[in-house]
Motif scaffolding. Structure first.
Motif, short mmCIF file in Angstrom:
data_model
loop_
_atom_site.label_atom_id
_atom_site.label_comp_id
_atom_site.label_asym_id
_atom_site.label_seq_id
_atom_site.Cartn_x
_atom_site.Cartn_y
_atom_site.Cartn_z
N GLU B 31 0.83 -1.21 0.00
CA GLU B 31 0.00 0.00 0.00
C GLU B 31 0.86 1.26 0.00
O GLU B 31 0.60 2.21 -0.74
N ARG B 32 1.90 1.22 0.80
CA ARG B 32 2.78 2.39 0.91
C ARG B 32 3.53 2.60 -0.40
O ARG B 32 3.60 3.71 -0.92
N GLN B 38 8.64 6.28 -7.39
CA GLN B 38 9.44 5.34 -8.17
C GLN B 38 8.62 4.12 -8.61
O GLN B 38 8.95 3.46 -9.59
N CYS B 39 7.56 3.82 -7.88
CA CYS B 39 6.82 2.58 -8.11
C CYS B 39 5.48 2.81 -8.83
O CYS B 39 4.93 1.88 -9.40
N ARG B 40 4.98 4.02 -8.77
CA ARG B 40 3.62 4.28 -9.26
C ARG B 40 3.45 3.89 -10.73
O ARG B 40 2.49 3.23 -11.10
N GLN B 41 4.42 4.29 -11.54
CA GLN B 41 4.31 4.03 -12.98
C GLN B 41 4.34 2.52 -13.26
O GLN B 41 3.57 2.01 -14.07
N ALA B 42 5.25 1.83 -12.56
CA ALA B 42 5.35 0.37 -12.75
C ALA B 42 4.04 -0.30 -12.39
O ALA B 42 3.56 -1.21 -13.08
N TRP B 43 3.42 0.14 -11.29
CA TRP B 43 2.14 -0.43 -10.84
C TRP B 43 1.05 -0.19 -11.88
O TRP B 43 0.30 -1.10 -12.24
#
Lengths: 189, 149
Positions: B31-32, B38-43
């Motif tokens: 969740e965090r 850095q992770c939003r785009q990959a998700w």
């Protein structure tokens, strides 16, 4: 419901009811795997049939300590699919090369003309065999990473690398149609 | 388990966004990290690809089960007893007396056994009173003298 061990013991003893139980439990999953590997319903049914024939004839070789029944069946189906893919490639490889060389339409344009379903199937079919197997077994077949790594005879790290490369390749092949907003502002799929 | 952004991205890129496919899950960390720049785009990319993969339909495979159930399965190799039994009880559909000779042969086994035992044992003889070999020889020697006399 019988456990894997009970089911396989009965099959080893020649119990056709137990065989029917295994078919009902796993038949569709094996055909689905073969279909996603080969992209052909008729060939998928042939693979499923051969897989269950081997279940019957090779049941005594199953070792419950090494693999669950569903994993063992997937391993058989996987090997059959790889054989089938290689046979098909050997039969049609030279013809396809000629066809591709002569085709006026680039592959990307051909992809654009296909339906969403065919586009995904074509993109999947374009993946290297191991990446496709890893992706299909992990994503669609519900097998754990250890089980899939065991079937492909690779480490879990190597499997994760196959999965990442497979998904990246799929994304790249489908990016033109999937990752750009369409005219309505939504994601074009 | 505490996930780093790099590990999170590696997991998303390998397994997609359905946490049931992940080998290990720390939902709080997920969740965090989903909101981490850095992770939003990959998700989001993985989510889009997942939705395409999820939409892939399978054929109905309507005749599959019947085909698998009806396929000819080879018989199991029989054990010694089963093979003997099936040899002794051939199908009775065969013409003539041929099918009967094997069961008759089986039925004659006790008869033969009885004859053998019977030939070895005479119930008229009281084996408790029977003479030993030495006694037999002793009496025979007398009979020789009796003939002379």
């Amino acid at each position: 419901m019988l456990t894997d061990e009970q089911l396989m013991e009965a099959i080893v003893d020649g119990d056709r009811q137990a065989y029917a139980g295994a078919v009902k439990q796993h038949g569709l999953a094996i055909a689905a795997y073969a279909f996603r590997m080969l992209g052909n319903e008729s060939e998928a049914q042939d693979i499923a049939q051969e897989t269950f024939l081997r279940l019957w004839t090779q049941a005594h070789r199953w070792d419950g300590d090494k693999a669950s029944l569903v994993t063992w069946l997937h391993r058989i189906a996987h090997n059959l699919c790889i054989d089938q893919l290689r046979r098909t490639r050997a039969d049609t490889g030279s013809e396809l090369d000629e066809f591709r060389a002569e085709a006026d339409t680039p592959a990307a344009d051909q992809l654009a003309q296909q339906s969403d379903r065919n586009r995904l199937e074509a993109a999947l079919a374009d993946l290297p065999e191991r990446q496709r197997s890893a992706l299909v077994m992990t994503y669609y077949q519900g097998l754990s990473n250890r089980e899939v790594a065991g079937i492909l005879d690779v480490s879990v790290d190597a499997l994760e690398s196959l999965l990442s490369r497979g998904r990246r390749a799929l994304k790249s092949r489908l990016s033109k149609y999937v990752y750009q907003p369409d005219s309505t502002g939504g994601v074009n799929r | 388990m505490s996930l780093s952004p790099e590990e999170f991205v590696a997991l998303v890129e390998a397994y997609g966004t359905d946490l049931q496919r992940w080998p290990v899950v720390d939902e709080v960390a997920v969740e965090r990290l989903r909101r981490h720049p850095q992770c939003r785009q990959a998700w989001q990319d993985a989510q889009t690809l997942d939705s395409v993969l999820d939409a892939h339909a399978l054929p109905a495979f309507e005749a599959l089960e019947a085909r698998l159930l009806q396929q000819a399965l080879p018989g199991r190799p029989a054990g010694l007893f089963e093979r003997l039994f099936s040899w002794l009880t051939p199908p009775m559909s065969e013409p003539g007396l041929m099918p009967w000779w094997r069961p008759l042969a089986l039925a004659s086994v006790p008869l033969m056994l009885g004859l053998f035992i019977g030939s070895q044992y005479d119930p008229a003889i009281d084996y408790g009173q029977a003479l030993s070999l030495e006694e037999e020889l002793y009496f025979i020697s007398f009979s020789d003298y009796a003939e002379v006399m």
